[in-house]
Design a protein around this motif. Structure first.
Motif, short mmCIF file in Angstrom:
data_model
loop_
_atom_site.label_atom_id
_atom_site.label_comp_id
_atom_site.label_asym_id
_atom_site.label_seq_id
_atom_site.Cartn_x
_atom_site.Cartn_y
_atom_site.Cartn_z
N THR A 1 1.81 69.38 -35.45
CA THR A 1 0.64 70.00 -34.54
C THR A 1 0.33 69.62 -33.14
OG1 THR A 1 -0.70 70.31 -36.04
CG2 THR A 1 -1.73 70.54 -34.25
N ILE A 2 0.10 70.97 -31.56
CA ILE A 2 -0.18 70.83 -30.55
C ILE A 2 -1.38 71.04 -30.23
CG2 ILE A 2 1.67 72.72 -30.38
CD1 ILE A 2 2.53 71.25 -27.29
N TRP A 3 -1.98 70.86 -29.15
CA TRP A 3 -3.42 71.04 -28.74
C TRP A 3 -3.09 71.46 -26.91
CZ3 TRP A 3 -8.29 72.84 -30.65
CH2 TRP A 3 -8.12 72.74 -31.96
N LEU A 4 -3.59 72.54 -26.74
CA LEU A 4 -3.40 72.52 -25.26
C LEU A 4 -4.60 73.86 -24.83
CD1 LEU A 4 0.29 75.07 -25.97
CD2 LEU A 4 0.29 72.61 -25.48
N SER A 5 -4.18 73.11 -23.67
CA SER A 5 -5.42 73.61 -22.30
C SER A 5 -4.84 74.69 -21.35
CB SER A 5 -5.78 72.88 -21.18
OG SER A 5 -6.71 72.75 -20.16
N LEU A 6 -5.63 76.28 -21.59
CA LEU A 6 -4.68 77.09 -20.89
C LEU A 6 -5.21 77.57 -19.69
CD1 LEU A 6 -3.49 79.06 -24.33
CD2 LEU A 6 -1.89 76.97 -22.97
N LEU A 7 -4.56 77.99 -19.44
CA LEU A 7 -5.04 78.71 -17.84
C LEU A 7 -4.69 79.91 -17.50
CD1 LEU A 7 -7.10 79.14 -15.51
CD2 LEU A 7 -5.51 77.92 -13.90
N SER A 8 -4.84 80.87 -17.51
CA SER A 8 -3.76 81.91 -17.79
C SER A 8 -4.73 83.17 -16.45
CB SER A 8 -4.49 83.23 -19.42
OG SER A 8 -3.98 82.14 -20.83
N ARG A 9 -4.18 83.77 -16.03
CA ARG A 9 -3.92 84.85 -14.81
C ARG A 9 -2.99 86.25 -15.39
NH1 ARG A 9 -2.45 80.71 -10.22
NH2 ARG A 9 -4.64 79.52 -11.42
N PRO A 10 -3.27 87.03 -14.94
CA PRO A 10 -2.63 88.41 -14.26
C PRO A 10 -1.71 88.31 -13.37
CG PRO A 10 -4.77 88.86 -13.12
CD PRO A 10 -4.83 87.84 -14.05
N ILE B 1 -2.76 68.35 -24.06
CA ILE B 1 -3.78 67.32 -24.09
C ILE B 1 -4.02 66.72 -25.70
CG2 ILE B 1 -4.98 68.90 -22.73
CD1 ILE B 1 -6.72 70.51 -24.78
N THR B 2 -2.61 66.63 -26.26
CA THR B 2 -3.22 66.55 -28.15
C THR B 2 -3.93 64.73 -28.19
OG1 THR B 2 -1.27 68.04 -28.69
CG2 THR B 2 -1.60 66.24 -29.90
N GLU B 3 -3.35 64.13 -27.41
CA GLU B 3 -3.59 62.63 -27.31
C GLU B 3 -5.30 63.21 -26.64
OE1 GLU B 3 -1.88 60.27 -25.07
OE2 GLU B 3 0.29 60.26 -25.54
N GLN B 4 -5.76 63.94 -25.92
CA GLN B 4 -7.37 63.82 -25.85
C GLN B 4 -7.96 63.91 -26.89
OE1 GLN B 4 -5.01 64.83 -23.81
NE2 GLN B 4 -4.84 64.83 -21.63
N HIS B 5 -7.11 65.65 -27.54
CA HIS B 5 -8.24 65.69 -28.56
C HIS B 5 -8.23 65.35 -29.59
CE1 HIS B 5 -9.44 69.70 -30.11
NE2 HIS B 5 -8.64 69.03 -31.43
#
Length: 425
Positions: free
Chosen positions: A218-227, A243-247
């Protein structure tokens, strides 16, 4: 968008590129690669300059000033540009730059990343290669970046591939889709956000998602998406941070705040919040809801005779046996000491009494091992059910508590029910 950078934070960028941060062309930070491009021996010499404009050729300075004002005011988007610069010996340089707004010591500033193209300007291929590499530098090289169209990857950088457990970028691209690396409950969200960015209804989207690495972990990700435009067509660029450790830490802290450290049951505060929500739903939607107060019999005597360690083992065994005999939606919490509370949504008085009697019997058959042999224990229980006369959760809990008192009075190891018309046992 601005990216916060502290004044003592090292900016990790490939050594082939030079980096400078300035405000109104007053240098605030420069790395040694940037200094070397202009003939300086160290970054300190660059920071001592009154203005970076003296490194830009005279005909280009008006363009540089206008670009700075446009990007900082939001009229222009950060992007890739080329300039004629001058080193400290007066030699002309042709550089490719990527400008990017950052936050420096609490205020906006401009970060410029450069590469010297003087020896490469002849070939369009080298220029295009540099521009492609710079696409991954917009949000910082330590972040994972993937460009996709309909969740099919078109490009990813090494950081993105590594955080998903691939040895290199190509292995990630060849997988064919990023969807298998997103947990199924987030699939619809991924499709909707991608469509919103492509059709222009959203400019940027931030999200946290649960995903998987190539090995299934498992991995937790913080994502910022843009066109973005990729090879002349609309696509989506996603910047990802692991952000797995933070989560995991956040989940641990939330668990500690809501669960009893010994029995791993909900604590009183968390149980009260859930009971309050269930009570309101039951009253509004006229649904059944029963409450059971539970107290372990003769628990003080057990602690006094066998010690608190045995007492703790009994509390943990109580929790284990109880959860094995309850439905998934039933809520069991530690109310305090050896007292517990059980919420049975959807259960009327007869059903709740049956559950309590079944639980009472199961507990009486459980035992912990001591040096004196097996030690059995029991519990007394009081049942109360929501009825028209009960208008608050406190009244429901109080009624269940009175029923518990009646069970104790009746000889313990039993269940007592207060009927709707009974106010006192």
């Amino acid at each position: 968008m601005t990216t916060a950078i502290s004044s003592n934070e090292k900016i990790f960028i490939d050594s082939h590129y030079g980096v400078v941060v300035h405000r109104d062309f007053k240098p605030l930070y420069a790395d040694d690669t940037y200094a070397a491009y202009y003939g300086y021996t160290s970054s300190e010499e660059v920071l001592a300059l009154p203005s970076l404009l003296q490194l830009i050729s005279q005909p280009e300075r008006t363009k540089a000033l206008a670009t700075y004002d446009g990007v900082m005011s939001g009229r222009l988007k950060p992007g890739v540009r080329s300039y004629k610069n001058i080193d400290n010996a007066g030699n002309e340089l042709i550089v490719l730059t990527v400008d990017h707004i950052v936050e420096w010591q609490g205020e906006p500033a401009m970060q410029i990343t450069i590469i010297d193209l003087s020896s490469q300007i002849e070939t369009q291929r080298q220029l295009q290669a540099s521009e492609e590499r710079y696409r991954e530098l917009i949000d910082g090289s330590i972040q994972g970046i993937v460009v996709h169209r309909n969740l099919t990857p078109l490009f990813c950088n090494r950081a993105y591939a590594l955080m998903h457990g691939f040895e290199n970028e190509q292995a990630m691209i060849e997988h064919g889709s990023i969807l298998p690396f997103i947990e199924q409950p987030f699939h619809q969200q991924a499709f909707e956000e991608s469509a919103a960015l492509i059709n222009g209804t959203a400019e940027t989207i931030k999200a946290e998602v649960k995903g998987f690495k190539a090995d299934g972990s498992t991995i937790w990700l913080s994502l910022l998406s843009r066109p973005v435009i990729w090879n002349g067509e609309q696509a989506v660029q996603v910047t990802a941070m692991d952000i797995t450790e933070q989560h995991v830490l956040r989940e641990k802290l939330e668990h500690q705040a809501n669960y009893d450290g010994l029995t791993n049951l909900l604590n009183r505060r968390a149980t009260s919040e859930i009971l309050a929500q269930q009570f309101e739903v039951a009253k509004v939607e006229k649904q059944a809801l029963s409450c059971v107060m539970i107290d372990l019999d003769n628990f003080k005597h057990i602690n006094d005779q066998y010690g608190h360690q045995v007492g703790d083992e009994i509390l943990c065994l109580f929790a284990k046996v109880s959860l094995q005999n309850l439905r998934e939606g039933d809520i069991l919490g530690r109310w305090g000491g050896e007292e517990f509370i059980l919420s049975l949504p959807g259960q009327d008085q007869l059903q709740a009494a049956a559950v309590a009697n079944r639980l009472c019997q199961a507990l009486s058959q459980a035992a912990v091992k001591t040096k004196y042999g097996e030690l059995f224990f029991s519990a007394s229980m009081g049942v109360a059910t929501v009825c028209p006369e009960i208008t608050s959760l406190d009244q429901l809990v109080s009624k269940a508590d009175r029923a518990l008192y009646q069970a104790k009075h009746n000889g313990k190891n039993c269940v007592s029910v207060l009927h709707d018309t009974e106010d006192e046992p």
